[in-house]
Write a protein that holds these residues in place. Structure first.
Motif, mmCIF file in Angstrom:
data_model
loop_
_atom_site.group_PDB
_atom_site.id
_atom_site.type_symbol
_atom_site.label_atom_id
_atom_site.label_comp_id
_atom_site.label_asym_id
_atom_site.label_seq_id
_atom_site.Cartn_x
_atom_site.Cartn_y
_atom_site.Cartn_z
ATOM 1 N N ASN A 1 -5.935 -4.753 -70.744
ATOM 2 C CA ASN A 1 -6.078 -4.048 -69.466
ATOM 3 C C ASN A 1 -5.050 -4.521 -68.436
ATOM 4 O OD1 ASN A 1 -7.264 -6.576 -69.098
ATOM 5 N ND2 ASN A 1 -8.857 -5.788 -67.748
ATOM 6 N N LYS A 2 -4.180 -5.421 -68.836
ATOM 7 C CA LYS A 2 -3.101 -5.917 -67.967
ATOM 8 C C LYS A 2 -1.743 -5.417 -68.457
ATOM 9 C CE LYS A 2 -6.014 -8.661 -65.763
ATOM 10 N NZ LYS A 2 -6.347 -8.622 -64.383
ATOM 11 N N ILE A 3 -1.755 -4.365 -69.269
ATOM 12 C CA ILE A 3 -0.534 -3.703 -69.725
ATOM 13 C C ILE A 3 -0.540 -2.326 -69.076
ATOM 14 C CG2 ILE A 3 0.794 -2.880 -71.706
ATOM 15 C CD1 ILE A 3 -0.820 -4.950 -73.403
ATOM 16 N N VAL A 4 0.397 -2.112 -68.166
ATOM 17 C CA VAL A 4 0.379 -0.903 -67.346
ATOM 18 C C VAL A 4 1.769 -0.289 -67.271
ATOM 19 C CG1 VAL A 4 -1.551 -1.780 -65.954
ATOM 20 C CG2 VAL A 4 0.811 -2.173 -65.193
ATOM 21 N N GLY A 5 1.823 0.919 -66.756
ATOM 22 C CA GLY A 5 3.096 1.569 -66.499
ATOM 23 C C GLY A 5 3.584 1.249 -65.104
ATOM 24 N N HIS A 6 4.870 1.450 -64.896
ATOM 25 C CA HIS A 6 5.445 1.276 -63.561
ATOM 26 C C HIS A 6 4.723 2.187 -62.572
ATOM 27 C CE1 HIS A 6 9.511 0.722 -61.233
ATOM 28 N NE2 HIS A 6 8.528 0.057 -60.677
ATOM 29 N N CYS A 7 4.317 3.348 -63.057
ATOM 30 C CA CYS A 7 3.584 4.306 -62.225
ATOM 31 C C CYS A 7 2.259 3.749 -61.718
ATOM 32 C CB CYS A 7 3.340 5.596 -63.004
ATOM 33 S SG CYS A 7 2.416 5.359 -64.541
ATOM 34 N N ASP A 8 1.687 2.798 -62.431
ATOM 35 C CA ASP A 8 0.397 2.232 -62.046
ATOM 36 C C ASP A 8 0.512 1.190 -60.944
ATOM 37 O OD1 ASP A 8 -1.157 3.687 -64.022
ATOM 38 O OD2 ASP A 8 -0.215 2.382 -65.508
#
Length: 184
Positions: A151-158
């Motif tokens: 849950n700590k892998i996100v997109g730049h958009c996030d």
């Protein structure tokens, strides 16, 4: 099997960028940000991404470069369309990838994150080689930096939702998570 030594992925091509800061030892790495990049936009291959991250982009090579050639940006790694990994900044240091950003109430995501660029665009499907390499890299990073959970892998958009859209609609998060969860 991938190996990280002193913050460097040993199996990657190393192109050391000067666009980084020393990470404060109190800033534990707990976030991984997935980006996309292509230079010129929509074109793949060539030296331009590396040139940008190394601060040597020739503005005369393409009209688009007039607006970006002086940017001081970097990422920890780039995964090319064929799965090749190029590392620019030690994982132990701060790459300049996130810009103005916030995650779970914490600003300045560069302080506590690792930035991985995928060669691509928001709307061009990513290659299976990129997904496979990203999964291998994420698994190794999670081993070395255990606070990077799924849950700590996100997109730049996030982390910059009003400013950034990458990795875009073409990034198949469901496929990525299925691969990441497979064969653990």
């Amino acid at each position: 099997m991938l190996t990280i030594q002193n913050g460097w992925l040993m199996e990657a091509e190393h192109q050391q960028s000067s666009h980084f800061s020393v990470r404060d030892t109190r800033d534990e790495i707990s976030l991984l940000v997935v980006h996309n990049i292509s230079l010129p936009p929509g074109e793949f291959g060539g030296p331009y991404i590396t040139d940008l991250f190394l601060g040597r982009l020739d503005k005369s090579a393409d009209p688009y470069f007039d607006d970006i050639y002086q940017l001081q940006v970097s990422a920890h790694c780039l995964i090319r369309r064929d799965g090749q990994v190029i590392q620019y900044v030690s994982f132990d240091d701060k790459a300049w990838h996130a810009g103005v950003s916030e995650f779970e109430g914490r600003e300045r995501c560069n302080d506590f994150s690792i930035g991985i660029e995928l060669e691509g665009t928001d709307t061009t499907p990513y290659t299976e080689e990129q997904y496979q390499q990203l999964v291998s890299l994420v698994r190794k990073l999670q081993e070395s930096y255990p606070l990077i959970r799924h849950n700590k892998i996100v997109g730049h958009c996030d982390i910059a939702p009003n400013r950034k859209t990458d990795p875009g609609v073409a990034f198949d998060w469901q496929h990525f998570h299925a691969l990441l969860d497979n064969d653990k």
